[in-house]
Design a protein around this motif. Structure first.
Motif, PDB file in Angstrom:
ATOM      1  N   GLU A  90       0.922  -1.081  -0.058  1.00 27.17           N
ATOM      2  CA  GLU A  90       0.035  -0.039   0.117  1.00 27.17           C
ATOM      3  C   GLU A  90       0.828   1.308   0.137  1.00 27.17           C
ATOM      4  OE1 GLU A  90      -3.655  -2.139  -0.131  1.00 27.17           O
ATOM      5  OE2 GLU A  90      -2.974  -0.052  -0.218  1.00 27.17           O
ATOM      6  N   LEU A  91       0.824   1.932  -1.322  1.00 31.07           N
ATOM      7  CA  LEU A  91       1.719   3.013  -1.158  1.00 31.07           C
ATOM      8  C   LEU A  91       0.966   4.293  -1.151  1.00 31.07           C
ATOM      9  CD1 LEU A  91       2.926   0.750  -3.287  1.00 31.07           C
ATOM     10  CD2 LEU A  91       4.564   2.747  -4.121  1.00 31.07           C
ATOM     11  N   SER A  92       1.483   5.367  -0.065  1.00 29.16           N
ATOM     12  CA  SER A  92       0.460   6.495   0.099  1.00 29.16           C
ATOM     13  C   SER A  92       1.145   7.525   0.151  1.00 29.16           C
ATOM     14  CB  SER A  92       0.114   6.237   1.539  1.00 29.16           C
ATOM     15  OG  SER A  92      -0.944   6.976   1.866  1.00 29.16           O
ATOM     16  N   LEU A  94       1.764  11.356   1.251  1.00 25.83           N
ATOM     17  CA  LEU A  94       1.188  12.358   2.170  1.00 25.83           C
ATOM     18  C   LEU A  94       1.844  13.788   2.009  1.00 25.83           C
ATOM     19  CD1 LEU A  94       1.765   9.650   5.096  1.00 25.83           C
ATOM     20  CD2 LEU A  94      -0.263  10.164   3.842  1.00 25.83           C
ATOM     21  N   GLU A  99      -3.534  12.334   2.886  1.00 23.74           N
ATOM     22  CA  GLU A  99      -3.338  11.415   1.907  1.00 23.74           C
ATOM     23  C   GLU A  99      -3.734  12.051   0.582  1.00 23.74           C
ATOM     24  OE1 GLU A  99      -5.093   7.506   0.656  1.00 23.74           O
ATOM     25  OE2 GLU A  99      -3.362   6.639   1.643  1.00 23.74           O
ATOM     26  N   SER A 102      -2.684   7.491  -3.715  1.00 22.58           N
ATOM     27  CA  SER A 102      -2.509   5.990  -2.991  1.00 22.58           C
ATOM     28  C   SER A 102      -2.365   5.115  -4.427  1.00 22.58           C
ATOM     29  CB  SER A 102      -3.449   5.785  -2.250  1.00 22.58           C
ATOM     30  OG  SER A 102      -4.743   5.513  -2.829  1.00 22.58           O
ATOM     31  N   HIS A 103      -1.750   3.762  -4.125  1.00 24.48           N
ATOM     32  CA  HIS A 103      -1.573   2.884  -5.068  1.00 24.48           C
ATOM     33  C   HIS A 103      -1.748   1.660  -4.344  1.00 24.48           C
ATOM     34  CE1 HIS A 103      -0.331   1.452  -8.990  1.00 24.48           C
ATOM     35  NE2 HIS A 103       0.191   0.491  -8.414  1.00 24.48           N
ATOM     36  N   SER A 104      -2.208   0.695  -4.692  1.00 20.19           N
ATOM     37  CA  SER A 104      -2.428  -0.731  -3.996  1.00 20.19           C
ATOM     38  C   SER A 104      -1.769  -1.818  -5.195  1.00 20.19           C
ATOM     39  CB  SER A 104      -3.766  -0.931  -3.679  1.00 20.19           C
ATOM     40  OG  SER A 104      -3.892  -2.088  -2.948  1.00 20.19           O
TER      41      SER A 104
END
Ligand SMILES: [Zn+2]
Length: 489
Positions: A90-92, A94, A99, A102-104
């Motif tokens: 889970e890339l977030s 900030l 946030e 985001s990228h999952s």
């Protein structure tokens, strides 16, 4: 022409990113067709790289801050979560605590690990590499095809120098070679394993044993052996450096006289010189930052018989493990159970306290059998089996009774029991063996395994089917154990 196109497309990309605001671009691992990434089990960590919109302040992957370069590039080295189902990166991105993008990226760890899978992935592992033992009752071999002689505790760290055919080749200290099955360990991120320091020692006695403990910050690989005169317990500790400046003794200790340490190229050798033979057994374990050696006290004089002795009788196999099957369809597991029950009564008649590892036809692992004896603090473990031969050996060439031991302090018991067994069975002598079998490997008590007769050999199968023969064997073994405890100290 090409260059112009490149510059042009680059400008478009940057423009697109700026137009859409903050963004995260994952470059590796590469996701194909939205499918989750599959990692092979031997990897415990992996890298994740990509970039974010230039000028972004903070990136987190699975809640962990990842540094960003001036141009928004990131390269993270992350632990793979130890789980069987699907999980994700889970890339977030900030801005403060908010946030902004985001990228999952879903991934899973390959469920069926195999020697092949690790062999295929070794190109990703850089050696030397630190491994950690994660499986109880694992073992270290002398070489890939070699025998196993070291039984590391869970948490023991090792240094791998290569991977070959489902094994890690190890350096146990200053080039001392060994090998371990890849399924017993997990790979750690460190590449260097420094020697562990062995600190000062203290000896003390309890009601039942004499103990010594040495400061040691973590479990290490060791090998122990009782000397042939039975009076010295020699313990090799691999990848250990001595920081022993003093050892406190108990002058009243009936067993431990002195302890000599020696720094060897691969580690430290401790020699525990005893006033008596180390015949009842000993245990070595790492607990709470120290290495502990307990040596069981000799029996008091006048107690040299079977009365009150805690004997664990193990009926080999059981449940789904039928053991060998005779030509008449006799299951080894049924013979050993009946035999164990008869032997129990014979031994009890002489005053022994007998426990069976199994009293019915049930599945039972090898180490569960040993645990039963350990929990009872047994004085003796006797495992009963009926013999068979592997496919490549002529089954008509070998018959009779045989006896197996492994620890040198079980040797005298094995010898006495083997003679008693041959006399009782009346069958050919198929040998007394020093054999590396799980049931005879414990050090805490003498342990012997008996192969009463060949169940695959028709004349012997017929005998094994009769209660009279099993009673004869049981009487012989009871006599043997009585003789043993007469001389045991
Ligand atoms: Zn068997």
């Amino acid at each position: 022409m090409k260059l112009t196109l490149c510059v042009f497309s680059f400008l478009i990309t940057v423009f697109a990113a700026q137009a859409s605001g903050a963004d995260i671009r994952l470059i590796y691992p590469r996701v194909e067709n939205e499918k989750p990434i599959v990692y092979p089990v031997p990897l415990d960590s992996t890298f994740v790289l990509g970039n974010v919109t230039a000028g972004s302040v903070r990136l987190q992957i699975n809640g962990q801050d990842v540094p960003l370069s001036e141009h928004g590039a990131f390269l993270a080295w992350l632990p793979l979560r130890k789980m069987t189902g699907q999980t994700s990166w889970e890339l977030s991105l900030l801005d403060g605590e908010e946030e902004i993008a985001s990228h999952s990226c879903p991934y899973q760890i390959e469920s069926n690990s195999s020697a092949k899978s690790i062999a295929d992935t070794t190109f990703r592992i850089h050696f030397p590499r630190v491994l950690e033992v994660t499986v109880p009752n694992g073992h270290i071999r002398t070489a890939v095809q070699g025998t196993y002689h070291i039984f590391p505790e869970v948490g023991c760290r090792l240094s791998a120098v290569e991977c070959s055919g489902g094994f890690f080749l190890l350096d146990l200290g200053n080039g001392f070679p060994a090998a371990i099955d890849t399924s017993f360990v997990e790979i750690r991120q460190d590449s260097i394993l420094s020697p562990i320091l062995l600190g000062n020692g203290v000896c003390r006695r309890t009601e039942s044993d004499s103990r010594c403990s040495f400061a040691l910050a973590e479990p290490v690989a060791w090998h122990s052996e009782v000397s042939s005169d039975g009076q010295t317990l020699v313990l090799d500790l691999f990848r250990v450096a001595s920081a022993v400046n003093r050892i406190r003794y108990d002058v009243e200790d009936p067993l431990i006289r002195d302890i000599v340490w020696e720094q060897k190229p691969y580690g430290v050798t401790l020699s525990l010189n005893c006033r008596n033979k180390v015949e009842r057994g000993y245990e070595i374990e790492w607990r709470e930052d120290s290495l502990r050696v307990s040596i069981r006290k000799p029996f008091r004089r006048g107690l040299n018989n079977l009365k009150g002795k805690k004997i664990v009788v193990d009926a080999g196999h059981g449940g789904k493990s039928t053991g060998a099957i005779g030509p008449l369809g006799t299951n080894e597991k049924d013979v050993t159970l009946k035999w164990a029950q008869i032997l129990k009564h014979e031994l009890e008649d002489c005053g022994a306290v007998v426990n069976l590892t199994r009293a019915e036809d049930a599945d039972l692992g090898l180490y569960d059998r040993i645990d039963t004896a350990r929990k009872l603090n047994a004085d003796f473990l006797l495992s009963l089996h009926c013999n068979a031969l592997p496919d490549n050996e002529n089954p008509l060439t070998r018959h009779g009774s045989s006896t197996y031991y492994y620890q040198s302090h079980s040797r005298s018991a094995a010898e006495i029991l083997h003679k008693a067994l041959l006399k009782a069975s009346g069958l050919p002598d198929d040998g007394l063996y020093d054999a590396n079998l799980a049931l005879v490997r414990p050090t805490l008590f003498p342990s012997v395994l008996i192969e009463g007769a060949y169940i695959i050999y028709p004349p012997e199968e017929e005998q094994l089917q009769t209660e009279a023969f099993l009673r004869r064997l049981s009487k012989g073994l009871t006599h043997g154990l009585t003789e043993y405890f007469k001389t045991a100290r």
